[in-house]
Design an enzyme around this catalytic site. Structure first.
Site, PDB file in Angstrom:
ATOM      1  N   LEU A 155      24.065   5.960  51.453  1.00 48.99           N
ATOM      2  CA  LEU A 155      24.900   4.781  51.034  1.00 48.99           C
ATOM      3  C   LEU A 155      24.652   3.876  52.136  1.00 48.99           C
ATOM      4  O   LEU A 155      25.834   3.252  52.756  1.00 48.99           O
ATOM      5  CB  LEU A 155      26.395   5.522  50.865  1.00 48.99           C
ATOM      6  CG  LEU A 155      26.653   6.201  49.756  1.00 48.99           C
ATOM      7  CD1 LEU A 155      27.927   6.900  49.788  1.00 48.99           C
ATOM      8  CD2 LEU A 155      26.168   5.404  48.457  1.00 48.99           C
ATOM      9  N   CYS A 156      23.510   3.444  52.835  1.00 51.70           N
ATOM     10  CA  CYS A 156      23.570   2.580  53.890  1.00 51.70           C
ATOM     11  C   CYS A 156      22.265   1.766  53.437  1.00 51.70           C
ATOM     12  O   CYS A 156      21.482   1.165  54.342  1.00 51.70           O
ATOM     13  CB  CYS A 156      23.240   3.227  55.194  1.00 51.70           C
ATOM     14  SG  CYS A 156      22.138   4.618  55.312  1.00 51.70           S
ATOM     15  N   GLY A 157      22.179   1.243  52.398  1.00 49.71           N
ATOM     16  CA  GLY A 157      21.091   0.227  51.963  1.00 49.71           C
ATOM     17  C   GLY A 157      19.962   0.899  52.114  1.00 49.71           C
ATOM     18  O   GLY A 157      19.556   2.199  51.882  1.00 49.71           O
TER      19      GLY A 157
END
Length: 293
Positions: free
Chosen positions: A90-92
């Site tokens: 969930l951090c690109g």
């Protein structure tokens, strides 16, 4: 076409998701400040240590008693790649950028006929690299249970790398991590750990070269400093990664929150149109029934 009830449920679901992404963005923003301060505080020490090593390396240039960690094995056949990524997603594209950078480097080495080995620090990098290099991964270091990265975590990795070098498992070791620039910019970076890449010694502004006396001797100092420098560089890489991960997560959650808002607007518009069409249809049926009577 979905019914009004389905649209209503979907709007409620997207709103709940938007609340989660907004909360995650705020948590990442709070953690980012502390992580950024830690990463920036570690930079001067690691840079100064590299400068000290460069000065001592100049004094021992050409000497036969220079430590093996400085000179290497003299070969360039077996490469160990230490790839540091995050434990969570969930951090690109943060994790995929580092893994892609290491993967391209490994492919280039393999194309040159060299042997490549991996040590994966972090679950996400391991998950990406094992798709192509599963047989080349010799170790995986899990930091999921570590709440705050400390020097002792880097020390464990450093000792493992030095022990492998002592056994003759590799000739060159390269560390891969993401250097934190800003919230929207994290640059994948490769740093050679073994043989120790000290770089050039800083130039004296006065023009007069300083003369250093080493006690007991330059070789003994290097023998102590180089293992410590390896650990310091790994520690800095881990801190840079934490700051980069939080910056990337904050940016990704901000984008997710905006996208959820756009989706809610579209679904609400669709819901209102369908509701209006249904009301109009019911009115037409009532009027038609009244006229028939």
């Amino acid at each position: 076409m979905p019914s009004l009830k389905d649209l209503k449920n979907r709007i409620a679901s997207v709103k709940a998701t938007q609340k989660i992404t907004k909360a995650m963005k705020m948590v990442a923003a709070a953690k980012l400040r502390r992580a950024q301060e830690a990463a920036e505080a570690a930079r001067p020490y690691s840079q100064r240590m590299s400068a000290v090593l460069a000065n001592i390396a100049q004094a021992t240039a050409g000497q036969s008693d220079a430590p093996a960690l400085m000179t290497g094995t003299g070969l360039d056949k077996v490469h160990l790649l230490v790839v540091c990524t995050a434990e969570r997603g969930l951090c690109g594209g943060f994790n995929s950028q580092i893994a892609r950078f290491a993967r391209d480097h490994a492919r280039r080495l393999i194309a040159e006929g060299k042997t490549v080995k991996f040590i994966c620090v972090g679950k996400k990098g391991f998950d990406i690299l094992r798709r192509e290099f599963a047989s080349l991964i010799i170790d995986r270091i899990d930091l999921r249970e570590v709440k705050k990265i400390g020097y002792e975590n880097a020390e464990v990795i450093g000792r493992k790398v030095i022990a492998l070098f002592g056994k003759g498992e590799f000739d060159v070791c390269t560390l891969f991590y993401s250097e934190f620039k800003s919230v929207i910019s994290q640059v994948p970076t490769a740093l050679q750990l073994i043989p120790a890449s000290a770089g050039a010694a800083p130039v004296q502004e006065t023009g007069a070269a300083a003369v250093y006396d080493y006690e007991p001797d330059a070789g003994a100092i290097l023998g102590d400093l180089i293992p410590r420098n390896i650990t310091v560089q790994i520690f800095r890489a881990l801190l840079e990664n934490v700051a980069g991960e939080m910056g990337a997560k904050m940016s990704a959650m901000d984008n997710a929150t905006r996208n959820a808002g756009d989706m809610i607007n579209k679904l609400t518009l669709n819901y209102n149109r369908q509701r209006q069409a249904q009301i109009t249809k019911e009115l037409i049926e009532i009027i038609s029934g009244a006229e028939a009577l």
